[in-house]
Every structure is written in C-alpha cells, then in structure tokens.
Design a protein around this motif. Sequence first.
Motif, PDB file in Angstrom:
ATOM      1  N   ILE A  92      12.489  24.390 -18.385  1.00 40.93           N
ATOM      2  CA  ILE A  92      13.749  24.256 -19.099  1.00 40.93           C
ATOM      3  C   ILE A  92      13.856  25.373 -20.133  1.00 40.93           C
ATOM      4  O   ILE A  92      12.896  25.657 -20.852  1.00 40.93           O
ATOM      5  CB  ILE A  92      13.827  22.889 -19.820  1.00 40.93           C
ATOM      6  N   GLU A  93      15.022  25.995 -20.191  1.00 41.64           N
ATOM      7  CA  GLU A  93      15.272  27.013 -21.203  1.00 41.64           C
ATOM      8  C   GLU A  93      16.043  26.397 -22.370  1.00 41.64           C
ATOM      9  O   GLU A  93      16.932  25.567 -22.173  1.00 41.64           O
ATOM     10  CB  GLU A  93      16.088  28.158 -20.602  1.00 41.64           C
ATOM     11  N   THR A  94      15.690  26.831 -23.588  1.00 48.24           N
ATOM     12  CA  THR A  94      16.387  26.337 -24.771  1.00 48.24           C
ATOM     13  C   THR A  94      16.309  27.392 -25.870  1.00 48.24           C
ATOM     14  O   THR A  94      15.829  28.505 -25.645  1.00 48.24           O
ATOM     15  CB  THR A  94      15.787  24.993 -25.241  1.00 48.24           C
ATOM     16  N   ASP A 145      18.074  24.366 -30.656  1.00 49.94           N
ATOM     17  CA  ASP A 145      18.255  23.209 -29.763  1.00 49.94           C
ATOM     18  C   ASP A 145      16.936  22.573 -29.346  1.00 49.94           C
ATOM     19  O   ASP A 145      16.936  21.618 -28.550  1.00 49.94           O
ATOM     20  CB  ASP A 145      19.010  23.635 -28.510  1.00 49.94           C
ATOM     21  N   LEU A 146      15.816  23.089 -29.844  1.00 45.82           N
ATOM     22  CA  LEU A 146      14.513  22.605 -29.382  1.00 45.82           C
ATOM     23  C   LEU A 146      14.321  21.118 -29.659  1.00 45.82           C
ATOM     24  O   LEU A 146      13.811  20.378 -28.810  1.00 45.82           O
ATOM     25  CB  LEU A 146      13.387  23.413 -30.028  1.00 45.82           C
ATOM     26  N   GLN A 180      16.478  18.635 -29.810  1.00 38.92           N
ATOM     27  CA  GLN A 180      17.218  17.812 -28.867  1.00 38.92           C
ATOM     28  C   GLN A 180      16.658  17.938 -27.455  1.00 38.92           C
ATOM     29  O   GLN A 180      16.555  16.953 -26.712  1.00 38.92           O
ATOM     30  CB  GLN A 180      18.706  18.192 -28.885  1.00 38.92           C
ATOM     31  N   THR A 181      16.284  19.156 -27.074  1.00 38.39           N
ATOM     32  CA  THR A 181      15.712  19.370 -25.741  1.00 38.39           C
ATOM     33  C   THR A 181      14.421  18.595 -25.576  1.00 38.39           C
ATOM     34  O   THR A 181      14.202  17.924 -24.561  1.00 38.39           O
ATOM     35  CB  THR A 181      15.445  20.870 -25.509  1.00 38.39           C
ATOM     36  N   LEU A 182      13.570  18.686 -26.595  1.00 36.36           N
ATOM     37  CA  LEU A 182      12.279  18.012 -26.536  1.00 36.36           C
ATOM     38  C   LEU A 182      12.447  16.496 -26.513  1.00 36.36           C
ATOM     39  O   LEU A 182      11.750  15.791 -25.767  1.00 36.36           O
ATOM     40  CB  LEU A 182      11.430  18.437 -27.739  1.00 36.36           C
ATOM     41  N   SER A 216      14.992  14.837 -25.315  1.00 39.48           N
ATOM     42  CA  SER A 216      15.505  14.489 -23.988  1.00 39.48           C
ATOM     43  C   SER A 216      14.384  14.450 -22.957  1.00 39.48           C
ATOM     44  O   SER A 216      14.326  13.541 -22.112  1.00 39.48           O
ATOM     45  CB  SER A 216      16.574  15.499 -23.576  1.00 39.48           C
ATOM     46  N   VAL A 217      13.478  15.433 -23.019  1.00 36.04           N
ATOM     47  CA  VAL A 217      12.364  15.488 -22.067  1.00 36.04           C
ATOM     48  C   VAL A 217      11.425  14.304 -22.266  1.00 36.04           C
ATOM     49  O   VAL A 217      11.008  13.643 -21.303  1.00 36.04           O
ATOM     50  CB  VAL A 217      11.595  16.814 -22.215  1.00 36.04           C
ATOM     51  N   THR A 265       6.235  19.686 -17.852  1.00 37.84           N
ATOM     52  CA  THR A 265       7.477  20.386 -18.137  1.00 37.84           C
ATOM     53  C   THR A 265       7.185  21.577 -19.032  1.00 37.84           C
ATOM     54  O   THR A 265       6.452  21.456 -20.019  1.00 37.84           O
ATOM     55  CB  THR A 265       8.493  19.454 -18.841  1.00 37.84           C
ATOM     56  N   ILE A 294       8.928  24.181 -21.537  1.00 32.41           N
ATOM     57  CA  ILE A 294      10.117  24.466 -22.332  1.00 32.41           C
ATOM     58  C   ILE A 294       9.998  25.888 -22.869  1.00 32.41           C
ATOM     59  O   ILE A 294       9.114  26.176 -23.687  1.00 32.41           O
ATOM     60  CB  ILE A 294      10.288  23.464 -23.489  1.00 32.41           C
TER      61      ILE A 294
END
Length: 259
Positions: free
Chosen positions: A80-82, A86-87, A89-91, A93-94, A252, A254
């Motif tokens: 996943i790119e971020t 946004d890290l 929120q991305t983290l 979500s994962v 995953t 990131i």
Amino acid sequence: MANNDSVKTMDQQADQRIYNRDSFLNNIAEKLGRERKTTPVERPALKYRCHHDVMADKSQEELKAELIKYTETALGARAIETTKADLNQTLKSVCLHYCQNEENGEATEGETILSADERLLAMVNPSDLADEKHSVHVWNQSAGYEPNITIAERAKVGVVFAEQALAESGTMVLYSNPAQGRAVSLLPEASVFVVPQSALVARLTQATAALHEKAKNGERIPSCVNFISGPSSTADIELIKVVGVHGPVFATYIIINDM
C-alpha cells in the motif's frame, strides 16, 4: 575493505568486550605453525560485478513498482502506498482489516503491538489507531521480556519500521534494537512493515553494503538483522507452497511516498 584506522578502532572495541583474545589467537597461530597475522587482509578485486548491475539504472519510482509487483504476485502479500500525513489512517485501516471476522467481515476484538522505534512514533499516534474493539500496545523495553512477549503472542498485528526494502525479492530489512524487539514482526498473526520510499534499494547487494559501511566506520552492527520476504511459507514438500508455517500468516508493506 576497512582502512587501518577503522581496523584499529574495531580492534580496540573488541579488546574491551573479549577476554583472553590475544592468547586465544596466538594459540591458534602456533597450532597452525605460523606467526599470527595482525595486519588487515586486502580484499581481492572481483573479476565480475554483475551483482551491482541488477536494477542499477532504475529510479526510486521504478524500484517501488518492482517491489509492489513482486510482493503481490510472488509473495501473496499486500503493498500500500501512502504519505506521512495519511499514515495514521492507512495504518489503522490495515490493522482493523486483520481484526475482522473472515466469514462476515465484521469487526472483532483484536490487538496490535507497535514498535517503539522513534521514527515510527514520530509519524504515528498509537491512540489514534485504537477504538472500542481494537487496542494498541507499544513495545516497552523497560517492562522487560515477559510482558512484551505475552502481548506479541496474542496480538493480531505487529507493526515495525523497516530500514530498507529490496525490490528484487520483496524483502524487508529489519535491524533489531531495544525499541523494536524481534517478536513484534515474528509472533503476531499479521506483520505490517512501514518503509520510506527513499529506503528502497535493488537487492541484497545494497543492503549488505550499508552494513559493511557501518563496520568500516567503526559503528556498532545490530545484534540481529532480519530479511523478511512476505508471510512465512515453505515449499519443502513436493514444491507445494504452504503459507503460515512458522510465523505470520499475513504481511502488508506500507510505503511512504514522500519520505
């Protein structure tokens, strides 16, 4: 090859940590029937250097594309790119994705253990990742061995900061340190690796070159360097790939594009 100054520095450091070093080495030289060699050995020039040429012409964007392609096709992992902004929120979500019921996709109670690496904590607020069903713990060196291992064993997700990523093999390079225990990436069901795009390199050649440079400069080498390529798997029996044999079942990556 290290120069004489760096060799002296490393020898001095070794003398402080090793007892009876000289007598031990002198005894070996005597048994071999020769004088003990105390001067550095000159590294021979390699006739071929093709290991330096692989992907040498690729940009960071191209290396990222290679990494993502290999990760998702050969390793069966996610990439996943971020961005730094946004890290969080991305983290989250994962992590929540791995704390879901596989049959109906509903959220279930789960735990995440987070590395205490200061580079990761500078970008991620652990409390922002938690909710009523998802608790987040940070590796706590001062708590000692047992409490950290107990949490890592029951955690659904372990999040670590990678030193490098190898595009050729989809490999994450982890340096063991007090803030990032090895259990964080080895015991939970899912491993999540956070890596800056600037830390992407072609292959193992560049990763070991960085370690060699540390040694040449007299820096302390990590007690353990882990090279992890996706979730644990084996194809020992009739070349049939089985995932989740001796470690995390899921992985995953990131990638932070603006680092």
